[in-house]
Write a protein that holds these residues in place. Sequence first.
Motif, short mmCIF file in Angstrom:
data_model
loop_
_atom_site.label_atom_id
_atom_site.label_comp_id
_atom_site.label_asym_id
_atom_site.label_seq_id
_atom_site.Cartn_x
_atom_site.Cartn_y
_atom_site.Cartn_z
N VAL A 187 9.62 2.32 16.03
CA VAL A 187 9.14 1.09 15.41
C VAL A 187 7.70 1.36 14.96
CG1 VAL A 187 8.63 -1.36 15.65
CG2 VAL A 187 10.62 -0.38 16.83
N MET A 188 7.44 1.17 13.66
CA MET A 188 6.12 1.44 13.10
C MET A 188 5.48 0.17 12.56
SD MET A 188 7.89 4.35 13.11
CE MET A 188 9.04 4.01 11.81
N HIS A 189 4.17 0.12 12.62
CA HIS A 189 3.44 -0.97 11.99
C HIS A 189 3.46 -0.76 10.48
CE1 HIS A 189 0.39 -4.01 11.23
NE2 HIS A 189 -0.25 -3.13 10.49
N GLY A 190 3.72 -1.85 9.73
CA GLY A 190 3.66 -1.79 8.28
C GLY A 190 4.91 -1.20 7.65
N VAL A 191 4.88 -1.09 6.32
CA VAL A 191 5.97 -0.51 5.53
C VAL A 191 5.36 0.40 4.46
CG1 VAL A 191 7.54 -2.48 5.91
CG2 VAL A 191 5.97 -2.50 3.96
N ASP A 192 6.19 1.19 3.84
CA ASP A 192 5.77 2.03 2.70
C ASP A 192 4.63 2.98 3.05
OD1 ASP A 192 7.66 0.68 1.13
OD2 ASP A 192 6.20 -0.87 0.60
N TYR A 193 4.59 3.46 4.27
CA TYR A 193 3.57 4.42 4.69
C TYR A 193 4.05 5.83 4.34
CZ TYR A 193 7.00 4.08 8.38
OH TYR A 193 8.18 4.02 9.05
#
Length: 286
Positions: free
Chosen positions: A208-214
Motif C-alpha cells: 500500500v503506497m501513499h499517492g498515485v502515479d508515482y
Amino acid sequence: MKPLSVFVALVLVLFSALGVSAGDVTKIDGEVLYHQDFSRESDLGDSGIRIGTQSSVNSEITCIGDTLEIQTFDKGRVYIILPEIIKDSTYTAEFSFRFTEISAENGFITMILTCRGDEPTNISGVTIRADGTVDDFEEPCEMVRNAVRSGELVNVQIPIRNNVVNEIVMTAGEYRCVVERDNILVISDGQMGFSVRNASVELPEVYVMHGVDYEEKSGYFADSSYASDDEDEVVRPKPSETTDCDQPEAEVECSPDTGDALFCTAAAFIGGLTAVWGNSRRRRRL
C-alpha cells in the motif's frame, strides 16, 4: 483595544498558525505505507494478519514457502484481514497473485479495500475471476486474461483517488493493460484484506503506497517487510512518522508528533493569557 479583545485576537492568531503547522508530516507519492513479503514471514500469527470469522472451516491458509497460500476445499469463502494501515484518501494498493487451482469458473480473488469487523462485513473491493474477467470493469486485454486463466503470476495496481476507484492496472510478464471500471467505486474507511472462493491462490507480496502515479516506491518498507522471520527486520512505524526511530530506543527518543507539540504549546500559551487577563480584572476590581 480592550484587554478581552486583545486576548481573543491573540488566540485566533495562534490557532490560525496551529492549523497551518499541525498537519501530518508530508508524505511523498510512492512512499510505502505497508508491505508484506510472504517469502520473509512463515508465521501468520506474527504478521498481524487475521482470518475472518466467517471463513469456511474447509480451507487452509499458510505461508510456509515463498507465498501466502490460500486453499479452499468447498464453495465457502475465505477472508483475510490485513493489519491496520494508516493512509490518506489518495493511495495505491498493489498485490501479485496466481490461481493454483480453480474449482469453478466463477472462482475469484477479491482485494478488499474496505470492510468492517472480524467477520468481516460491509465489503468493497476489486474482484478478479478465474476466467480472467474483473467484476464491474471492462475486460482486460487478451494476454492478461490468458495469464489469469493459465495460473501465471499477475500483478494488480489499484489507484484510489480521493477514495474513488475508476480503474486498475494489470500486468502479466511484458503485457500491461489499464482496465476501466463501468462506474466509480467509493471507498469508505475500514480494514483491508482479501477474499477467495472456489479457487486456491498464491500471494507473494502486498503493498500500500501513499499517492498515485508515482515513478518508484520509496521509504523504509519499499525494501523491508512489515513482518519477517529475520530478527533484525522488525515491524516499525512509517518513516514519515518517526524521527531517527531506526536507532535503538536506548539511544534516541522520538520527538512527539508536530501537531501534538503545537497543541500543547497552544494550551500552555492560552492558559497563561487567561491567568494574566484574570489577574488584571481582579486588580481593577480591587
